[in-house]
Design a protein around this motif. Structure first.
Motif: not given
Length: 285
Positions: A71-91
């Motif tokens: 999938t292509q993750p929404p930019r909004e989601l990636l930005d929200e995770c980055a702003s809150r310091g939540v790591p994002v992992t590809i599965m």
């Protein structure tokens, strides 16, 4: 004007390595959390983009967010995770299919800490109205009511005999689109509700119930300037004796007499909308 949300790409996810090992500790943890169980847990899965974004914005604490390599993750989601310091992992999509088994496989999901239970004092000291759901057990209805409560500025929801063991129930999170974390939701039994109502009325609040056979004025209730605790029963069974004993007033919603009743989530939406003039003002203050 509306438009499609901007999409990120897998390359936008920091690290870039794909989790594909079923034996990895993270994969084992997700497999455990994905099992349907009535046992309370310290962590919960939040699935799909909208519930995930709403839970993040509500301040729910996430340890990890996962994006499938299909999938292509929404930019909004990636930005929200980055702003809150939540790591994002590809599965890998294949691993996700294995982990979720018969459940619908989400394209994005996160692992979050279950929030602490809501304390009665928090509900008593708040500014807006409360909803008390008496025996409402259909999770879809509870989720819809949570969305309406947040939309119209209610201060909290009390669930009595809901059948839920925690608000961090995956079905409830999905049904509410993640808004169950945006409004305080408490699980109580009737002795606890009675104690809450006593403190609520001592603080100047008023307890009212929705009852199809009532003659009380909805207009008068809607215009009440003080706080209200509004009791709604399940559509099929109505109010229990405990709820009737607690209510200081009962009202009904005027409608076509050919219609026997409204779905409880619709009825809650009507009442909350009629009180939005007060509750949204309280929330802004």
């Amino acid at each position: 004007m509306t438009g499609k949300a901007a999409e990120g790409t897998i390359g936008d996810v920091p690290g870039g390595e794909v989790l594909s090992d079923r034996a990895a500790p993270a994969a084992q943890r997700i497999a455990d959390l994905s099992k349907v169980s009535g046992r309370p847990s310290k962590s919960v899965l939040v699935e799909d983009c909208e519930p995930l974004l709403n839970a993040l914005r509500a301040g729910l604490r996430f340890s990890d967010v996962y994006v499938l390599d299909s999938t292509q993750p929404p930019r909004e989601l990636l930005d929200e995770c980055a702003s809150r310091g939540v790591p994002v992992t590809i599965m890998s999509a294949a691993l996700a299919t294995d982990l979720f088994r018969s459940d619908k496989r989400p394209e994005v999901f996160g692992v979050a800490r279950v929030p602490h239970p809501v304390e009665p004092e928090q509900l008593v000291k708040a500014e807006g109205d409360l909803l008390i759901l008496d025996g409402v057990r259909i999770v879809g209805n509870i989720g819809a009511i949570a969305r309406s409560a947040y939309a119209f500025g209610a201060a909290g929801i009390v669930l009595v005999n809901s059948g839920l063991t925690s608000i961090a129930d995956r079905r409830l999170i999905r049904a509410s689109r993640g808004y169950v974390f945006s409004v305080p939701v408490a699980l109580m039994d009737w002795p606890e509700v009675n104690a809450l109502a006593t403190d609520f009325t001592r603080a100047g609040g008023h307890v009212a119930a929705l009852d199809a056979g009532a003659t009380g004025s909805l207009e008068k209730l809607s215009a009440w300037e003080g706080r209200l605790a509004l009791i709604l029963g399940a559509e099929t069974t109505g109010l229990t004796p405990q709820a009737r004993a607690l209510a200081q007033a009962t009202v009904n919603i005027p409608m076509n007499p050919a219609v026997e009743s409204l779905n409880v989530s619709v009825a809650a939406g009507v009442l909350l909308h009629r009180r939005a003039w007060r509750n949204l003002g309280s929330a802004s203050r």
